[in-house]
Design a protein around this motif. Structure first.
Motif, PDB file in Angstrom:
ATOM      1  N   LEU A 222       0.839  -1.204   0.000  1.00  0.00           N
ATOM      2  CA  LEU A 222       0.000   0.000   0.000  1.00  0.00           C
ATOM      3  C   LEU A 222       0.873   1.252   0.000  1.00  0.00           C
ATOM      4  CD1 LEU A 222      -2.541  -1.227   2.700  1.00  0.00           C
ATOM      5  CD2 LEU A 222      -2.840  -1.225   0.206  1.00  0.00           C
ATOM      6  N   ASP A 223       1.999   1.159   0.690  1.00  0.00           N
ATOM      7  CA  ASP A 223       2.896   2.302   0.800  1.00  0.00           C
ATOM      8  C   ASP A 223       4.246   1.777   1.270  1.00  0.00           C
ATOM      9  OD1 ASP A 223       3.676   4.922   0.698  1.00  0.00           O
ATOM     10  OD2 ASP A 223       2.811   5.462   2.653  1.00  0.00           O
ATOM     11  N   LEU A 224       5.290   2.563   0.992  1.00  0.00           N
ATOM     12  CA  LEU A 224       6.639   2.106   1.328  1.00  0.00           C
ATOM     13  C   LEU A 224       7.431   3.339   1.738  1.00  0.00           C
ATOM     14  CD1 LEU A 224       8.634  -0.441  -0.730  1.00  0.00           C
ATOM     15  CD2 LEU A 224       9.658   1.788  -0.312  1.00  0.00           C
ATOM     16  N   ASP A 225       8.066   3.244   2.901  1.00  0.00           N
ATOM     17  CA  ASP A 225       8.834   4.392   3.399  1.00  0.00           C
ATOM     18  C   ASP A 225      10.135   3.850   3.986  1.00  0.00           C
ATOM     19  OD1 ASP A 225       9.773   6.731   4.414  1.00  0.00           O
ATOM     20  OD2 ASP A 225       8.272   6.919   6.008  1.00  0.00           O
ATOM     21  N   GLY A 226      11.212   3.993   3.235  1.00  0.00           N
ATOM     22  CA  GLY A 226      12.485   3.474   3.713  1.00  0.00           C
ATOM     23  C   GLY A 226      12.458   1.969   3.826  1.00  0.00           C
ATOM     24  N   ARG A 227      12.579   1.456   5.028  1.00  0.00           N
ATOM     25  CA  ARG A 227      12.576   0.006   5.215  1.00  0.00           C
ATOM     26  C   ARG A 227      11.285  -0.487   5.869  1.00  0.00           C
ATOM     27  NH1 ARG A 227      14.779  -1.241  10.396  1.00  0.00           N
ATOM     28  NH2 ARG A 227      15.436   0.589  11.544  1.00  0.00           N
ATOM     29  N   SER A 228      10.230   0.316   5.772  1.00  0.00           N
ATOM     30  CA  SER A 228       8.918  -0.047   6.295  1.00  0.00           C
ATOM     31  C   SER A 228       7.922  -0.150   5.142  1.00  0.00           C
ATOM     32  CB  SER A 228       8.482   1.032   7.292  1.00  0.00           C
ATOM     33  OG  SER A 228       7.101   0.960   7.535  1.00  0.00           O
ATOM     34  N   LEU A 229       7.253  -1.306   5.033  1.00  0.00           N
ATOM     35  CA  LEU A 229       6.261  -1.524   3.988  1.00  0.00           C
ATOM     36  C   LEU A 229       4.885  -1.672   4.631  1.00  0.00           C
ATOM     37  CD1 LEU A 229       9.000  -3.074   2.954  1.00  0.00           C
ATOM     38  CD2 LEU A 229       7.492  -3.948   1.188  1.00  0.00           C
ATOM     39  N   HIS A 230       3.929  -0.866   4.170  1.00  0.00           N
ATOM     40  CA  HIS A 230       2.548  -1.009   4.603  1.00  0.00           C
ATOM     41  C   HIS A 230       1.877  -1.947   3.612  1.00  0.00           C
ATOM     42  CE1 HIS A 230      -1.436   1.173   5.850  1.00  0.00           C
ATOM     43  NE2 HIS A 230      -1.254   0.079   6.535  1.00  0.00           N
ATOM     44  N   VAL A 231       1.309  -3.063   4.105  1.00  0.00           N
ATOM     45  CA  VAL A 231       0.751  -4.064   3.196  1.00  0.00           C
ATOM     46  C   VAL A 231      -0.678  -4.414   3.571  1.00  0.00           C
ATOM     47  CG1 VAL A 231       3.028  -5.057   2.709  1.00  0.00           C
ATOM     48  CG2 VAL A 231       1.615  -6.059   4.528  1.00  0.00           C
ATOM     49  N   SER A 232      -1.418  -4.884   2.576  1.00  0.00           N
ATOM     50  CA  SER A 232      -2.825  -5.249   2.760  1.00  0.00           C
ATOM     51  C   SER A 232      -2.938  -6.625   3.388  1.00  0.00           C
ATOM     52  CB  SER A 232      -3.513  -5.267   1.401  1.00  0.00           C
ATOM     53  OG  SER A 232      -2.951  -6.302   0.606  1.00  0.00           O
ATOM     54  N   GLY A 233      -4.074  -6.861   4.050  1.00  0.00           N
ATOM     55  CA  GLY A 233      -4.515  -8.152   4.584  1.00  0.00           C
ATOM     56  C   GLY A 233      -3.466  -9.199   4.907  1.00  0.00           C
ATOM     57  N   LEU A 234      -2.889  -9.122   6.097  1.00  0.00           N
ATOM     58  CA  LEU A 234      -1.853 -10.087   6.501  1.00  0.00           C
ATOM     59  C   LEU A 234      -2.305 -10.762   7.798  1.00  0.00           C
ATOM     60  CD1 LEU A 234       1.049 -11.157   5.929  1.00  0.00           C
ATOM     61  CD2 LEU A 234       1.866  -9.378   7.472  1.00  0.00           C
ATOM     62  N   GLU A 235      -2.350 -12.103   7.801  1.00  0.00           N
ATOM     63  CA  GLU A 235      -2.881 -12.840   8.955  1.00  0.00           C
ATOM     64  C   GLU A 235      -1.815 -13.178   9.997  1.00  0.00           C
ATOM     65  OE1 GLU A 235      -2.270 -14.059   6.030  1.00  0.00           O
ATOM     66  OE2 GLU A 235      -1.927 -16.236   6.046  1.00  0.00           O
ATOM     67  N   ALA A 236      -0.555 -12.776   9.768  1.00  0.00           N
ATOM     68  CA  ALA A 236       0.507 -13.074  10.740  1.00  0.00           C
ATOM     69  C   ALA A 236       0.422 -12.088  11.907  1.00  0.00           C
ATOM     70  CB  ALA A 236       1.869 -12.980  10.061  1.00  0.00           C
ATOM     71  N   ILE A 237       0.747 -12.576  13.110  1.00  0.00           N
ATOM     72  CA  ILE A 237       0.616 -11.731  14.306  1.00  0.00           C
ATOM     73  C   ILE A 237       1.821 -10.804  14.463  1.00  0.00           C
ATOM     74  CG2 ILE A 237      -0.815 -13.432  15.488  1.00  0.00           C
ATOM     75  CD1 ILE A 237       1.628 -14.121  17.247  1.00  0.00           C
ATOM     76  N   ASP A 238       1.615  -9.790  15.294  1.00  0.00           N
ATOM     77  CA  ASP A 238       2.665  -8.818  15.606  1.00  0.00           C
ATOM     78  C   ASP A 238       3.926  -9.532  16.086  1.00  0.00           C
ATOM     79  OD1 ASP A 238       3.302  -5.926  16.071  1.00  0.00           O
ATOM     80  OD2 ASP A 238       3.618  -6.655  18.107  1.00  0.00           O
ATOM     81  N   GLY A 239       5.059  -9.144  15.522  1.00  0.00           N
ATOM     82  CA  GLY A 239       6.329  -9.726  15.944  1.00  0.00           C
ATOM     83  C   GLY A 239       6.763 -10.944  15.150  1.00  0.00           C
ATOM     84  N   THR A 240       5.903 -11.423  14.231  1.00  0.00           N
ATOM     85  CA  THR A 240       6.273 -12.587  13.424  1.00  0.00           C
ATOM     86  C   THR A 240       7.509 -12.259  12.578  1.00  0.00           C
ATOM     87  OG1 THR A 240       3.968 -13.331  13.270  1.00  0.00           O
ATOM     88  CG2 THR A 240       5.501 -14.174  11.610  1.00  0.00           C
ATOM     89  N   PRO A 241       8.546 -13.078  12.635  1.00  0.00           N
ATOM     90  CA  PRO A 241       9.724 -12.815  11.812  1.00  0.00           C
ATOM     91  C   PRO A 241       9.411 -12.939  10.318  1.00  0.00           C
ATOM     92  CG  PRO A 241      10.245 -14.334  13.600  1.00  0.00           C
ATOM     93  CD  PRO A 241       8.748 -14.216  13.560  1.00  0.00           C
ATOM     94  N   VAL A 242       9.940 -12.002   9.532  1.00  0.00           N
ATOM     95  CA  VAL A 242       9.848 -12.049   8.073  1.00  0.00           C
ATOM     96  C   VAL A 242      11.170 -12.626   7.555  1.00  0.00           C
ATOM     97  CG1 VAL A 242       9.671 -10.656   5.961  1.00  0.00           C
ATOM     98  CG2 VAL A 242       8.297 -10.067   7.982  1.00  0.00           C
ATOM     99  N   VAL A 243      11.093 -13.589   6.628  1.00  0.00           N
ATOM    100  CA  VAL A 243      12.331 -14.222   6.154  1.00  0.00           C
ATOM    101  C   VAL A 243      12.634 -13.968   4.675  1.00  0.00           C
ATOM    102  CG1 VAL A 243      12.276 -15.952   7.980  1.00  0.00           C
ATOM    103  CG2 VAL A 243      11.264 -16.492   5.775  1.00  0.00           C
ATOM    104  N   ASP A 244      11.622 -13.606   3.874  1.00  0.00           N
ATOM    105  CA  ASP A 244      11.902 -13.323   2.459  1.00  0.00           C
ATOM    106  C   ASP A 244      10.717 -12.570   1.860  1.00  0.00           C
ATOM    107  OD1 ASP A 244      13.418 -13.346   0.101  1.00  0.00           O
ATOM    108  OD2 ASP A 244      12.813 -15.368  -0.491  1.00  0.00           O
TER     109      ASP A 244
END
Lengths: 141, 141
Positions: free
Chosen positions: B108-130
């Motif tokens: 939805l939006d991207l600012d530096g190293r932060s990506l705002h994304v639509s509809g994600l079912e993973a909980i807060d703090g879930t590690p992103v790997v790729d």
């Protein structure tokens, strides 16, 4: 919150690819670009996890692209030097911090813990780390 | 060839999910089942890997579902005891030997190293790997 990379996780392969593709130099870039049919040989310890998968199913195979360079963050797409560099997360390059391969294939046949699958661009011996069904519509889940 | 599980690999998270979803008990089962918009906060060390990703892009997010039980090989689909058990590789259950989550979202939006994304079912703090782009037709690659 500190940088997330403070905590690592261990991937334990569940099997491996058996394929006529021996070298990454010979491998197509994607499964739908002429990749051969191949086998997924699962470990006996996880065979129960296959229950319900049948010939004809479309599945997503996650692999660990063990020959990738994990230190690379920018690449020329498809190795084409005439194209401007892109971040690896904007490409399907195997080079990336966590070289997880994502492959959508069809199960042609299944015998015990061996799955014959269509068009797979991973080379012989590539570790398999997960299998998932392709999701249908919400009503069919 | 011996069982492939003889060789392990180390996943080093590249960032984490920031979301209003705090507990897996509250999380929808899939992103298209009412999951909230969320943020992916990448580590500064991998920010160069985002180059080229833009608002509007559809991407695939791979996460490490850190609360999953890795020892489970069979589950009742969607936790519904009236449905017969299936192998975890024939389900999208987070319980599986390598609990890698697969999420298709829109940036939805991207600012530096932060990506705002639509509809994600993973909980807060879930590690992103790729992160990977959704592939278009062969001509567009």
């Amino acid at each position: 919150m500190p940088d997330s990379s403070a905590i690592d996780f261990t991937v334990r392969p569940i099997g491996h690819v058996a394929s006529a593709l021996i070298s990454t130099a010979d491998a197509p870039r994607q499964g739908d670009e002429g990749a051969p049919d191949a086998y997924l040989i699962l470990d006996s310890a996880v065979q129960d996890g296959l229950h319900g998968i049948a010939a004809g199913d479309e599945i997503i195979v996650l692999t660990w692209l063990h020959e990738a360079d994990r230190s690379i963050l920018k690449v020329h797409p498809r190795g084409d030097l005439s194209r401007p560099e892109q971040g690896v997360f904007n490409t399907r390059s195997p080079s990336r911090p966590n070289p997880i391969g994502l492959h959508r294939v069809r199960v042609l046949d299944l015998d015990g813990r061996s799955l014959h699958v269509s068009g797979l661009e991973a080379i012989d011996g590539t570790p398999v780390v997960d299998l998932k069904p392709v999701l249908g519509s919400i009503e069919d889940r």
